[in-house]
Design a protein around this motif. Structure first.
Motif, PDB file in Angstrom:
ATOM      1  N   GLY A  11      24.764 -12.892 -49.431  1.00  0.00           N
ATOM      2  CA  GLY A  11      25.726 -13.795 -50.064  1.00  0.00           C
ATOM      3  C   GLY A  11      25.014 -14.880 -50.835  1.00  0.00           C
ATOM      4  O   GLY A  11      23.853 -15.185 -50.560  1.00  0.00           O
ATOM      5  N   ASP A  12      25.737 -15.480 -51.779  1.00  0.00           N
ATOM      6  CA  ASP A  12      25.139 -16.453 -52.692  1.00  0.00           C
ATOM      7  C   ASP A  12      24.587 -17.680 -51.967  1.00  0.00           C
ATOM      8  O   ASP A  12      24.916 -17.933 -50.819  1.00  0.00           O
ATOM      9  N   ARG A  13      23.806 -18.447 -52.718  1.00  0.00           N
ATOM     10  CA  ARG A  13      23.318 -19.728 -52.211  1.00  0.00           C
ATOM     11  C   ARG A  13      24.525 -20.590 -51.851  1.00  0.00           C
ATOM     12  O   ARG A  13      25.481 -20.673 -52.611  1.00  0.00           O
ATOM     13  N   GLY A  14      24.475 -21.211 -50.696  1.00  0.00           N
ATOM     14  CA  GLY A  14      25.549 -22.103 -50.283  1.00  0.00           C
ATOM     15  C   GLY A  14      26.774 -21.397 -49.734  1.00  0.00           C
ATOM     16  O   GLY A  14      27.804 -22.034 -49.476  1.00  0.00           O
ATOM     17  N   ALA A  15      26.678 -20.101 -49.521  1.00  0.00           N
ATOM     18  CA  ALA A  15      27.844 -19.355 -49.033  1.00  0.00           C
ATOM     19  C   ALA A  15      28.118 -19.631 -47.556  1.00  0.00           C
ATOM     20  O   ALA A  15      29.227 -19.400 -47.076  1.00  0.00           O
TER      21      ALA A  15
ATOM     22  N   SER B 295      37.224 -22.637 -43.202  1.00  0.00           N
ATOM     23  CA  SER B 295      36.542 -23.920 -43.020  1.00  0.00           C
ATOM     24  C   SER B 295      35.172 -23.658 -42.411  1.00  0.00           C
ATOM     25  O   SER B 295      34.905 -22.568 -41.898  1.00  0.00           O
ATOM     26  N   ARG B 296      34.348 -24.709 -42.461  1.00  0.00           N
ATOM     27  CA  ARG B 296      33.042 -24.601 -41.827  1.00  0.00           C
ATOM     28  C   ARG B 296      33.210 -24.345 -40.331  1.00  0.00           C
ATOM     29  O   ARG B 296      32.433 -23.632 -39.714  1.00  0.00           O
ATOM     30  N   GLY B 297      34.271 -24.939 -39.772  1.00  0.00           N
ATOM     31  CA  GLY B 297      34.567 -24.727 -38.345  1.00  0.00           C
ATOM     32  C   GLY B 297      34.815 -23.259 -38.046  1.00  0.00           C
ATOM     33  O   GLY B 297      34.383 -22.746 -37.011  1.00  0.00           O
TER      34      GLY B 297
HETATM   35  N1  LIG Z   1      33.915 -22.000 -44.622  1.00  0.00           N
HETATM   36  C1  LIG Z   1      32.654 -22.461 -44.707  1.00  0.00           C
HETATM   37  N2  LIG Z   1      31.654 -21.792 -44.078  1.00  0.00           N
HETATM   38  C2  LIG Z   1      30.374 -22.206 -44.182  1.00  0.00           C
HETATM   39  N3  LIG Z   1      29.964 -23.288 -44.887  1.00  0.00           N
HETATM   40  C3  LIG Z   1      30.923 -23.997 -45.524  1.00  0.00           C
HETATM   41  C4  LIG Z   1      32.286 -23.612 -45.454  1.00  0.00           C
HETATM   42  N4  LIG Z   1      32.981 -24.486 -46.196  1.00  0.00           N
HETATM   43  C5  LIG Z   1      32.084 -25.360 -46.687  1.00  0.00           C
HETATM   44  N5  LIG Z   1      30.843 -25.094 -46.285  1.00  0.00           N
HETATM   45  C6  LIG Z   1      29.630 -25.819 -46.685  1.00  0.00           C
HETATM   46  O1  LIG Z   1      28.858 -24.964 -47.511  1.00  0.00           O
HETATM   47  C7  LIG Z   1      27.473 -25.147 -47.268  1.00  0.00           C
HETATM   48  C8  LIG Z   1      26.846 -23.832 -46.840  1.00  0.00           C
HETATM   49  O2  LIG Z   1      25.450 -24.018 -46.809  1.00  0.00           O
HETATM   50  P1  LIG Z   1      24.417 -23.033 -46.122  1.00  0.00           P
HETATM   51  O3  LIG Z   1      23.095 -23.733 -46.154  1.00  0.00           O
HETATM   52  O4  LIG Z   1      24.930 -22.521 -44.829  1.00  0.00           O
HETATM   53  O5  LIG Z   1      24.408 -21.818 -47.181  1.00  0.00           O
HETATM   54  P2  LIG Z   1      23.393 -20.608 -47.295  1.00  0.00           P
HETATM   55  O6  LIG Z   1      24.230 -19.408 -47.554  1.00  0.00           O
HETATM   56  O7  LIG Z   1      22.467 -20.584 -46.129  1.00  0.00           O
HETATM   57  O8  LIG Z   1      22.574 -20.960 -48.625  1.00  0.00           O
HETATM   58  P3  LIG Z   1      21.049 -20.576 -49.022  1.00  0.00           P
HETATM   59  O9  LIG Z   1      21.091 -19.170 -49.538  1.00  0.00           O
HETATM   60  O10 LIG Z   1      20.715 -21.544 -50.101  1.00  0.00           O
HETATM   61  O11 LIG Z   1      20.180 -20.706 -47.804  1.00  0.00           O
HETATM   62  C9  LIG Z   1      27.350 -26.220 -46.190  1.00  0.00           C
HETATM   63  O12 LIG Z   1      27.100 -27.459 -46.809  1.00  0.00           O
HETATM   64  C10 LIG Z   1      28.710 -26.199 -45.531  1.00  0.00           C
HETATM   65  O13 LIG Z   1      29.067 -27.448 -44.996  1.00  0.00           O
END
Ligand SMILES: Nc1ncnc2c1ncn2[C@@H]1O[C@H](COP(=O)(O)OP(=O)(O)OP(=O)(O)O)[C@@H](O)[C@H]1O
Ligand SMILES: [Mg+2]
Length: 173
Positions: free
Chosen positions: A39-43, A14-16
């Motif tokens: 890691g990928d975008r949104g990871a 989880s995000r938590g």
């Molecule tokens: N286990 C998790 N850990 C982190 N984020 C999660 C998880 N589950 C869901 N999310 C969601 O996934 C998204 C992660 O976004 P985040 O901007 O941190 O990604 P990023 O890796 O920084 O992407 P980018 O490369 O585009 O900057 C958030 O919207 C978050 O709420």
């Protein structure tokens, strides 16, 4: 700690869980540390950095956002945080202009999203954190390089052994 721990794998259900990892990591960080996030975008890289920043004492009055356009943010804290996002950077020579290397090993903690491509330029000592999204959820792999990186990962492993992140999150991936 040349023969210290090299890698740690975790599930982040989880995000938590990602936030808790960031907080626990921050508690193990000392000035000068380098964390390279991959890691990928949104990871979840920025979610992790935000939690690290709060753990380092960056005020909640300061938004911690991905510095995608301005590339580097310097944020004051109990330990200052230098947060970079190199997604848009192609040329390693631009890295020198950004002055990132000058922060590494000094008074701040340096965290670099999309920094893996520049691992060579950033120097050999630190922890690379790869966040992966797959059908099964999210996974995190931390890999230490150099004495400071290995000492940091060692402190984190010890802290997680004493008090796991919670739930299924600390199961080996
Ligand atoms: N286990 C998790 N850990 C982190 N984020 C999660 C998880 N589950 C869901 N999310 C969601 O996934 C998204 C992660 O976004 P985040 O901007 O941190 O990604 P990023 O890796 O920084 O992407 P980018 O490369 O585009 O900057 C958030 O919207 C978050 O709420
Ligand atoms: Mg991001």
């Amino acid at each position: 700690m040349a023969d210290g721990p090299q890698t740690l794998q975790l599930r982040l259900d989880s995000r938590g869980a990602t936030r808790r990892l960031g907080r626990r990591l921050a508690a193990c960080l000392a000035p000068g540390a380098l964390l390279v996030l991959a890691g990928d975008r949104g990871a979840g890289k920025t979610v992790l950095v935000r939690a690290i920043g709060r753990g380092l004492g960056v005020s909640t009055d300061i938004r911690i956002t991905s510095p995608t356009f301005d590339l580097v943010h310097e944020l004051p804290g109990r330990i200052p945080l230098v947060h970079a996002d190199l997604y848009r950077l192609d040329d390693p020579s631009t890295l020198v202009e950004l002055g990132l290397s000058e922060h590494i090993g000094r008074e701040s903690v340096v965290v670099i999203e999309w920094g893996e491509r520049f691992r060579q330029e950033l120097g050999p000592d630190g922890v690379t954190i790869r966040l992966d999204l797959d059908a099964d959820g999210r996974r995190c792999r931390l890999e230490a390089e150099g004495p400071a990186g290995q000492a940091l990962l060692g402190r984190l492993m010890e802290a997680l052994r004493e008090r796991p992140i919670a739930g299924r999150s600390d199961r080996p991936a």
